[in-house]
Design a protein around this motif. Structure first.
Motif, PDB file in Angstrom:
ATOM      1  N   ASN A  29      18.769   9.520   8.909  1.00 29.26           N
ATOM      2  CA  ASN A  29      17.340   9.281   9.074  1.00 29.26           C
ATOM      3  C   ASN A  29      16.864   8.333   7.982  1.00 29.26           C
ATOM      4  O   ASN A  29      17.145   8.553   6.804  1.00 29.26           O
ATOM      5  CB  ASN A  29      16.548  10.594   8.975  1.00 29.26           C
ATOM      6  N   VAL A  30      16.151   7.296   8.393  1.00 27.97           N
ATOM      7  CA  VAL A  30      15.618   6.331   7.433  1.00 27.97           C
ATOM      8  C   VAL A  30      14.144   6.105   7.735  1.00 27.97           C
ATOM      9  O   VAL A  30      13.789   5.697   8.853  1.00 27.97           O
ATOM     10  CB  VAL A  30      16.357   4.981   7.485  1.00 27.97           C
ATOM     11  N   GLU A  31      13.289   6.384   6.748  1.00 30.46           N
ATOM     12  CA  GLU A  31      11.867   6.085   6.874  1.00 30.46           C
ATOM     13  C   GLU A  31      11.595   4.710   6.256  1.00 30.46           C
ATOM     14  O   GLU A  31      12.042   4.425   5.137  1.00 30.46           O
ATOM     15  CB  GLU A  31      11.017   7.146   6.186  1.00 30.46           C
ATOM     16  N   PHE A  32      10.884   3.882   6.998  1.00 28.13           N
ATOM     17  CA  PHE A  32      10.525   2.542   6.548  1.00 28.13           C
ATOM     18  C   PHE A  32       9.025   2.485   6.276  1.00 28.13           C
ATOM     19  O   PHE A  32       8.222   2.936   7.104  1.00 28.13           O
ATOM     20  CB  PHE A  32      10.867   1.499   7.617  1.00 28.13           C
ATOM     21  N   ALA A  33       8.658   1.937   5.129  1.00 29.68           N
ATOM     22  CA  ALA A  33       7.247   1.767   4.786  1.00 29.68           C
ATOM     23  C   ALA A  33       7.068   0.415   4.105  1.00 29.68           C
ATOM     24  O   ALA A  33       7.957  -0.063   3.386  1.00 29.68           O
ATOM     25  CB  ALA A  33       6.759   2.891   3.880  1.00 29.68           C
ATOM     26  N   ALA A  34       5.913  -0.203   4.328  1.00 30.32           N
ATOM     27  CA  ALA A  34       5.631  -1.508   3.728  1.00 30.32           C
ATOM     28  C   ALA A  34       5.296  -1.370   2.249  1.00 30.32           C
ATOM     29  O   ALA A  34       4.685  -0.397   1.820  1.00 30.32           O
ATOM     30  CB  ALA A  34       4.471  -2.169   4.469  1.00 30.32           C
ATOM     31  N   GLN A  35       5.754  -2.344   1.468  1.00 36.63           N
ATOM     32  CA  GLN A  35       5.332  -2.480   0.079  1.00 36.63           C
ATOM     33  C   GLN A  35       5.130  -3.969  -0.198  1.00 36.63           C
ATOM     34  O   GLN A  35       5.445  -4.817   0.642  1.00 36.63           O
ATOM     35  CB  GLN A  35       6.347  -1.869  -0.878  1.00 36.63           C
ATOM     36  N   ALA A  36       4.584  -4.289  -1.354  1.00 30.98           N
ATOM     37  CA  ALA A  36       4.163  -5.667  -1.629  1.00 30.98           C
ATOM     38  C   ALA A  36       5.310  -6.657  -1.526  1.00 30.98           C
ATOM     39  O   ALA A  36       5.185  -7.725  -0.906  1.00 30.98           O
ATOM     40  CB  ALA A  36       3.520  -5.742  -3.010  1.00 30.98           C
TER      41      ALA A  36
END
Length: 298
Positions: A29-36
């Motif tokens: 399981n891999v959670e992807f989230a935006a960062q700068a």
């Protein structure tokens, strides 16, 4: 933010060397989230919490294939697939990264295109195909393009894995194989591979037992896995089909009697108390994505 879930895979299934693969219910399981900017990796092995991480490398490859710049991304990893055990850990990482990039940019790539990219990274399609499509797949290469057939497996099959506490690299497992084989050996292997896929699809136990008699890789790799001969003999005494999962070191058992499978696991665990021994199920679906919140295009 979104999550990509990719199943473990058992390649070869004995007679289907570099062709067949089966998805099972252990997961990355891999959670992807935006960062700068850049990449932050949380979870997983600390030595892979950097830009060389295979999931991130696949994510970048997916972005390049779509023609988009690589966005800043935070990835949180939770993996139940053991590394270097013949259960498709690298394939799961590659598929997770590619699927993540594809979803990030509104999914312009279909599964066939993802398979081609994943095969290019992995070097062979037998693990990445079931990681994408689920259940049982058979894949060949037409030039540089993978061509896949997807099989619906009968629901009567019961599976178990015996996972030794020592890894076995694919490179080492490939190095012991002969460089060529005769026409008679090739004919034998092709026939048995075809019947194995048919048996799994039909749920035909007698046909599967006849088909899963490998002459191409198991005889050469068995000596690399401590305890394999004894575990295989135990399974045969119980009427189970026992084979090397992928390049090893995991041992896969397939049957239709859950009581026999549980007995197999009990004895295997007693003889090898530090090994991971458990029942698994065929995973009908390949990589899945669940949206946790809206992801803005970077």
């Amino acid at each position: 933010m979104f999550k990509v879930t990719v199943p473990a895979t058992s390649a070869n299934l004995g007679v289907g060397y570099d062709v067949m693969g089966l998805a099972v219910d252990l997961y990355l399981n891999v959670e992807f989230a935006a960062q700068a900017q850049g990449v932050t990796i949380l979870g997983g092995d600390p030595k892979f919490q950097n830009a060389d991480n295979l999931i991130y490398q696949a994510f970048k490859k997916g972005c390049a294939a779509i023609g988009k710049p690589v966005p800043g991304v935070q990835m949180t990893i939770d993996c139940d697939i053991p590394d270097a055990r013949g259960l498709g850990s690298s394939a799961a990482c590659i598929v997770a990264g590619l699927a993540g990039a594809n979803y990030w940019f509104d999914s312009p790539l279909d599964d066939t295109e993802l398979l081609a990219l994943a095969t290019e990274m992995e070097g062979h399609p037998d693990n990445v195909a079931p990681a994408i499509f689920g259940e049982l797949t058979a894949t060949i290469m037409n030039g540089k393009q993978p061509v896949v057939a997807h099989y619906q497996v009968a629901d009567k099959w019961q599976l178990a894995v015996v996972i030794p506490d020592l890894p076995l690299s694919t490179a080492k497992a490939r190095a012991v194989l002969p460089k060529s084989m005769s026409y008679a050996q090739a004919s034998y292997q092709m026939g048995h591979c075809t019947l194995a896929a048919t048996a799994l699809e039909r749920g035909d136990g007698a046909l599967l037992q006849a088909a899963l008699q490998d002459q191409m890789q198991e005889p050469y790799r068995a000596s690399l896995i401590h305890g394999f001969t004894e575990i295989k003999s135990l399974g045969q005494q119980l009427g189970l089909n026992v084979l090397i999962s992928g390049a090893g070191s995991t041992i896969l058992a397939i049957g239709q009697d859950e009581r026999k499978l549980q007995r197999f696991l009990q004895v295997a665990k007693r003889e090898h108390p530090t090994w991971r021994c458990q029942q698994v199920a065929i995973q009908q679906r390949g990589a899945q994505i669940s949206a946790l919140q809206e992801v803005a295009e970077a």
